[in-house]
Write an enzyme that holds these catalytic residues in place. Structure first.
Site, PDB file in Angstrom:
ATOM      1  N   GLU A   1       0.876  -1.178   0.000  1.00 55.43           N
ATOM      2  CA  GLU A   1       0.000   0.000   0.000  1.00 55.43           C
ATOM      3  C   GLU A   1       0.904   1.215   0.000  1.00 55.43           C
ATOM      4  O   GLU A   1       1.448   1.583   1.041  1.00 55.43           O
ATOM      5  CB  GLU A   1      -0.864   0.020   1.258  1.00 55.43           C
ATOM      6  CG  GLU A   1      -1.809  -1.142   1.396  1.00 55.43           C
ATOM      7  CD  GLU A   1      -2.980  -1.049   0.445  1.00 55.43           C
ATOM      8  OE1 GLU A   1      -3.124  -0.018  -0.248  1.00 55.43           O
ATOM      9  OE2 GLU A   1      -3.731  -2.022   0.375  1.00 55.43           O
TER      10      GLU A   1
ATOM     11  N   CYS B   1      -2.669   8.838   2.625  1.00 53.34           N
ATOM     12  CA  CYS B   1      -2.285   8.448   1.258  1.00 53.34           C
ATOM     13  C   CYS B   1      -3.423   8.683   0.268  1.00 53.34           C
ATOM     14  O   CYS B   1      -3.192   8.795  -0.923  1.00 53.34           O
ATOM     15  CB  CYS B   1      -1.798   7.003   1.226  1.00 53.34           C
ATOM     16  SG  CYS B   1      -2.936   5.865   1.993  1.00 53.34           S
TER      17      CYS B   1
HETATM   18  P1  NAD Z   1       9.986   6.986   4.634  1.00 58.64           P
HETATM   19  O1  NAD Z   1       9.754   6.627   3.230  1.00 58.64           O
HETATM   20  O2  NAD Z   1      11.370   6.849   5.173  1.00 58.64           O
HETATM   21  O3  NAD Z   1       9.057   6.110   5.594  1.00 58.64           O
HETATM   22  C1  NAD Z   1       7.722   5.759   5.309  1.00 58.64           C
HETATM   23  C2  NAD Z   1       7.371   4.629   6.264  1.00 58.64           C
HETATM   24  O4  NAD Z   1       8.153   3.489   5.934  1.00 58.64           O
HETATM   25  C3  NAD Z   1       7.700   4.904   7.726  1.00 58.64           C
HETATM   26  O5  NAD Z   1       6.673   4.374   8.526  1.00 58.64           O
HETATM   27  C4  NAD Z   1       9.011   4.162   7.990  1.00 58.64           C
HETATM   28  O6  NAD Z   1       9.118   3.676   9.327  1.00 58.64           O
HETATM   29  C5  NAD Z   1       8.908   3.009   7.039  1.00 58.64           C
HETATM   30  N1  NAD Z   1      10.194   2.573   6.526  1.00 58.64           N
HETATM   31  C6  NAD Z   1      11.181   3.335   6.013  1.00 58.64           C
HETATM   32  N2  NAD Z   1      12.208   2.573   5.586  1.00 58.64           N
HETATM   33  C7  NAD Z   1      11.855   1.285   5.855  1.00 58.64           C
HETATM   34  C8  NAD Z   1      12.468   0.027   5.642  1.00 58.64           C
HETATM   35  N3  NAD Z   1      13.676  -0.073   5.044  1.00 58.64           N
HETATM   36  N4  NAD Z   1      11.817  -1.081   6.047  1.00 58.64           N
HETATM   37  C9  NAD Z   1      10.597  -1.002   6.616  1.00 58.64           C
HETATM   38  N5  NAD Z   1       9.952   0.140   6.834  1.00 58.64           N
HETATM   39  C10 NAD Z   1      10.563   1.274   6.453  1.00 58.64           C
HETATM   40  O7  NAD Z   1       9.590   8.455   4.830  1.00 58.64           O
HETATM   41  P2  NAD Z   1       8.809   9.311   5.901  1.00 58.64           P
HETATM   42  O8  NAD Z   1       9.548  10.591   6.059  1.00 58.64           O
HETATM   43  O9  NAD Z   1       8.488   8.574   7.168  1.00 58.64           O
HETATM   44  O10 NAD Z   1       7.479   9.568   5.114  1.00 58.64           O
HETATM   45  C11 NAD Z   1       7.617  10.251   3.883  1.00 58.64           C
HETATM   46  C12 NAD Z   1       6.757   9.706   2.827  1.00 58.64           C
HETATM   47  O11 NAD Z   1       6.292   8.400   3.088  1.00 58.64           O
HETATM   48  C13 NAD Z   1       5.515  10.526   2.681  1.00 58.64           C
HETATM   49  O12 NAD Z   1       5.766  11.636   1.897  1.00 58.64           O
HETATM   50  C14 NAD Z   1       4.569   9.571   2.050  1.00 58.64           C
HETATM   51  O13 NAD Z   1       4.764   9.599   0.653  1.00 58.64           O
HETATM   52  C15 NAD Z   1       5.003   8.234   2.537  1.00 58.64           C
HETATM   53  N6  NAD Z   1       4.094   7.669   3.540  1.00 58.64           N
HETATM   54  C16 NAD Z   1       3.017   7.019   3.066  1.00 58.64           C
HETATM   55  C17 NAD Z   1       2.117   6.495   3.960  1.00 58.64           C
HETATM   56  C18 NAD Z   1       0.887   5.772   3.463  1.00 58.64           C
HETATM   57  O14 NAD Z   1      -0.078   5.652   4.192  1.00 58.64           O
HETATM   58  N7  NAD Z   1       0.898   5.246   2.227  1.00 58.64           N
HETATM   59  C19 NAD Z   1       2.316   6.646   5.326  1.00 58.64           C
HETATM   60  C20 NAD Z   1       3.457   7.317   5.779  1.00 58.64           C
HETATM   61  C21 NAD Z   1       4.353   7.822   4.865  1.00 58.64           C
END
Ligand code: NAD
Length: 481
Positions: free
Chosen positions: A255, A289
């Site tokens: 997702e 999202c």
């Molecule tokens: P990010 O991409 O680093 O993290 C997004 C999520 O993924 C976080 O919960 C983080 O803990 C998890 N994550 C990151 N690297 C991971 C890995 N290697 N293995 C497992 N989990 C991992 O960035 P962020 O600063 O936390 O969020 C930025 C962007 O993430 C947002 O702009 C948005 O696009 C996206 N996001 C999407 C959703 C959603 O509901 N689809 C939720 C949160 C963030």
């Protein structure tokens, strides 16, 4: 660490045991309304992760063997416990996530409803009988739980997103090791506590924390893990999908991001569209999202829509989520504020007009004003990258084909919305939009009983509805004679 409000102790939940700091690495949990540390989160050691996987793998056989009827009883009882505890769980969600209490407590109730619906749906994972070509033979198609699942959930909906994954896994007979976001860990721990209090056998659900990349690499590679489920950004989803493939072609549900277009046609009820979309846009400070983002508005109604939308956005009261009068809280973490500033500055520099907000909301905490940018050019960063914050952007259109091309232009395909009084336009829009979910004249696109998921780079697989159960089931054909 300043203890302004009691937030409570955070632990790991492994094989039915609550494990505290005891020599483990500790990470501060921050209140985004103040920037202050409010909790200390223990990271799982490699031994903790191995223990969690071993427990989930060991318990799979017995949990799968339990009848769906009995599994549902436990999950439903946990749902009732969540409802009883919703005020306190919601208060703690405000402290680590930031959303208003008027959104946090309902999120706990919605999570409980998801547990209820999914528990019952687990009793209806029917198979089928295929007429055989051989006299006297039975060709049976049955569906079985895939096995132990590794789940990874983000910080924007710390209740609903884990509730979807946990309930579908457990209701179908899978076990799970889940890693919630380290930034918002309190709610998933309370879901685990409710399940334990409801009689969930030890090891069926395990909750671990740690450096996301380290934990996911460990869990995805682990032999006992048969499926991955992730909600988060497209970039991380792509990375995890590769790991899942390399670890043994493991199944995955992804997702991922979105950049929802909203099509406001000439014949739309503009006041209704503004009411619905202002609520949808600024809910959870836009960190959703399926948040409506790119507003394509027919040229003849553009200014009316933008003026009304900007007025309603400016009237929203932003503040600490614990204040019941706050309508929008802070962004969930410090990264989002400069991200919003960069996107707004870039759009303005390319000619966008600021109709509301556009700046930080306060020097304390991670606030950003509800923002509306009008006439944003297509090459602005915000027209292409997911803002994941409280910014709505508008552009004009004059023809149906032109707006569909714009709406489908990006590699995302999660949510989309349209407003029109014409049933013919509504049907054409529903057919033409490349999206997993389409809301026409409303934003009711995320319910326990309906599939939630995207196309293109928004991911694959669904959560919710019967499709959400499919994600945790494998198919077996037995030919019997
Ligand atoms: P990010 O991409 O680093 O993290 C997004 C999520 O993924 C976080 O919960 C983080 O803990 C998890 N994550 C990151 N690297 C991971 C890995 N290697 N293995 C497992 N989990 C991992 O960035 P962020 O600063 O936390 O969020 C930025 C962007 O993430 C947002 O702009 C948005 O696009 C996206 N996001 C999407 C959703 C959603 O509901 N689809 C939720 C949160 C963030």
């Amino acid at each position: 660490m300043t203890q302004t409000h009691s937030y409570g102790e955070l632990k790991l939940f492994v094989d039915g045991e609550w494990l505290g700091a005891e020599g483990r690495v500790i990470e501060d949990v921050i209140n985004p309304a103040t920037g202050e540390a409010i909790g200390a989160l223990p990271h799982a050691t490699p031994a903790d992760l191995e223990r969690a996987v071993a427990a989930a793998t060991r318990e799979f056989k017995a949990w799968k063997a339990m009848t769906a009827f009995d599994r549902a009883k436990i999950i439903r009882k946990a749902a009732d416990l969540l409802r009883e505890r919703a005020n306190e769980i919601g208060r703690r969600m405000v402290l680590d996530q930031g959303k208003p209490i008027g959104e946090a407590i309902p999120e706990v109730h919605i999570s409980a409803d998801i547990l209820d619906w999914t528990a019952d749906e687990g009793r209806r994972t029917y198979g089928r009988i295929v007429p055989s070509r051989v006299p006297g033979a039975r060709w049976m198609v049955t569906r079985e739980p895939v096995g132990a699942v590794a789940g990874f959930t983000p910080w924007n909906f710390p209740g609903v997103i884990p509730a979807r994954k946990i309930s579908a896994a457990l209701a179908t007979g899978c076990t799970m090791v889940i890693k919630p976001s380290e930034e918002t860990p309190s709610t998933v721990l309370e879901i685990a506590r409710a399940l334990q209090d409801a009689g969930l056998p030890n090891g069926v659900l395990n909750v671990v924390h740690g450096k996301p990349a380290d934990v996911s690499e460990h869990l995805i590679a682990a032999d006992g893990i048969r499926k991955i489920t992730f909600t988060g950004s497209t970039a991380v989803g792509q990375h995890l999908a590769v790991l899942a493939a390399k670890a043994g072609v493991k199944r995955a549900t992804m997702e991922l991001g979105g950049h929802a277009p909203v099509l406001i046609f000439e014949d739309a009820d503009i006041d209704h569209a503004i009411r619905v979309m202002v609520h949808a846009k600024y809910r959870n400070a836009g960190q959703v999202c399926i948040s409506p983002t790119r507003f394509y508005v027919h040229d003849s109604v553009h200014d009316k829509f933008v003026d009304g939308f900007a007025k309603a956005a400016s009237a929203l009261k932003i503040g600490d989520g614990l204040d019941p009068s706050s309508q929008m809280g802070p962004l969930a973490n410090s990264r989002r504020v400069p991200a919003m500033e960069r996107m707004v500055a870039d759009a303005v520099q390319r000619g966008a007009k600021v109709k509301a907000g556009g700046e930080r909301g306060s020097n304390r905490g991670y606030f950003f004003q509800p923002t509306v940018l009008a006439d944003v050019p297509q090459d602005a960063i915000i027209m292409n990258d997911e803002p994941f914050g409280p910014v709505a952007v508008t552009a004009r259109f004059t023809s149906f084909d032109e707006v569909i091309e714009q709406a489908n232009r990006l590699p995302y395909g999660l949510a989309s919305y349209a407003f029109t009084r014409s049933s013919q336009t509504a049907a054409m829009v529903s057919d033409a939009l490349e999206a997993g979910m389409v809301g026409i004249n409303n934003n009711f696109i995320s319910m326990a009983e309906t599939p939630f998921g995207g196309v293109k780079q928004s991911g694959y697989g669904s959560e919710g509805g019967t499709e959400g159960m499919d994600a945790y089931l494998v198919t077996k054909m037995t030919s019997l004679s």
